[in-house]
Design an enzyme around this catalytic site. Sequence first.
Site, short mmCIF file in Angstrom:
data_model
loop_
_atom_site.label_atom_id
_atom_site.label_comp_id
_atom_site.label_asym_id
_atom_site.label_seq_id
_atom_site.Cartn_x
_atom_site.Cartn_y
_atom_site.Cartn_z
N ASP A 40 -2.21 1.90 -4.85
CA ASP A 40 -3.49 2.34 -4.30
C ASP A 40 -4.51 1.22 -4.39
OD1 ASP A 40 -2.47 4.86 -3.78
OD2 ASP A 40 -3.06 5.64 -5.75
N HIS B 200 0.81 -1.21 0.00
CA HIS B 200 0.00 0.00 0.00
C HIS B 200 0.85 1.27 0.00
CE1 HIS B 200 -3.84 1.76 -0.10
NE2 HIS B 200 -4.45 1.00 0.79
#
Length: 424
Positions: A400, A396
């Site tokens: 995204d 992450h």
Amino acid sequence: MGTHVIKMPDIGEGIAEVELSQWHVKVGDLVVEDQVLADVMTDKAMVDIPSPVHGKVIALGGQPGEVMAVGSVLISIEVEGAGNVKESAQPAPVKEAPVATPKVEAVVESKPVAAPAPKAAVCQGPMVARQADERPLASPAVRKHALDLGIPLRLVRGTGPAGRILHEDLDAYLAQGQSNASAPVAAAYAQRTDEQQIPVIGMRRKIAQRMQDATQRAAHFSYVEEIDVTAVEELRAHLNEKHGATRGKLTLLPFLVRAMVVALRDFPQMNARYDDEAQVITRLGAVHVGVATQSDVGLMVPVVRHAEARSLWDSAAEISRLASAARNGKASRDELSGSTITLTSLGALGGIVSTPVLNLPEVAIVGVNKIVERPMVIKGQIVIRKMMNLSSSFDHRVVDGMDAALFIQAIRGLLEQPATLFVD
């Protein structure tokens, strides 16, 4: 008599120290030239250390699990000749062996030193008694087969290399009437007080370190999507029926690799490596797919290089070759490094969902779960379809959530309409 001292060789790539994983000899053993003395573990692979001389082992330089510097004394061997101490100026060439597969060494007498007795001679008969803490040598498939048959592996005599238990040994055990069903019922319910301590060394230590490093450094998140693989399975069956005899059989994996390659054209941020120390993301045009493979010593990830330039059969052949090399301990360091994205599958044991751990410095890993037939509603009708989940993880810090979901949805669309896999 003289003493020949073998030092820890320079394996290359700037490696200053290695872990001593396993000794294949002990003090007092007679060894011959080219016999494997020890296995050592680098950051990338297991490496065999062979003997450059004939002689008798008089001292070992370390214990399994110990980290040793290049140039430190590995082993001392008593050799015939003058009574001086000799050191290997040029260490014997090392042999890459990513999987520490036990070996039965061939002995060729070229000097007047007795050949060592084999460590594990092939024994006759289906049954053998082992100590409670002795782990029999057997592949995961043989262990599962034995579990299904109710056979205690410690009672089965192995006829493979170094006493490894084969499927044929299980059949011989059953044929002799030594199956678990014939044992006294009371034995199955006997109390046990034994304990076994297993040092985390060698390949298992490297796997543990990499998994811990990945979970501590990357911001993992997983995304699971359900895919209808009925059409691609029908295509696979058709291609195997038509071309299987001449081109080889196709599994689902080359279709998944192809789907990943095509989807990455629109999502290049998934085919990347993240150097979190330099704070640099490197996106790569080449798609080098790591295919997670289980071996006797743990999880290996051989790499299908330039998957973007391979046909289905080319990918299938390379996956099969690399998996076999990893399981047999013959994959090179180059074949176990350099991946840009990883594909992991537990096959028939794939479950319905998983949370795969990233293979750093990669930023994406695609996990495959098992295929099951389920009733589905399509255009108002209940039909039986072959369904499969993809359980994938992403970093992450770089990827995204929306992009990850769209990437997996793209793979889903390609597999559900498999003709689009081949439309440029």
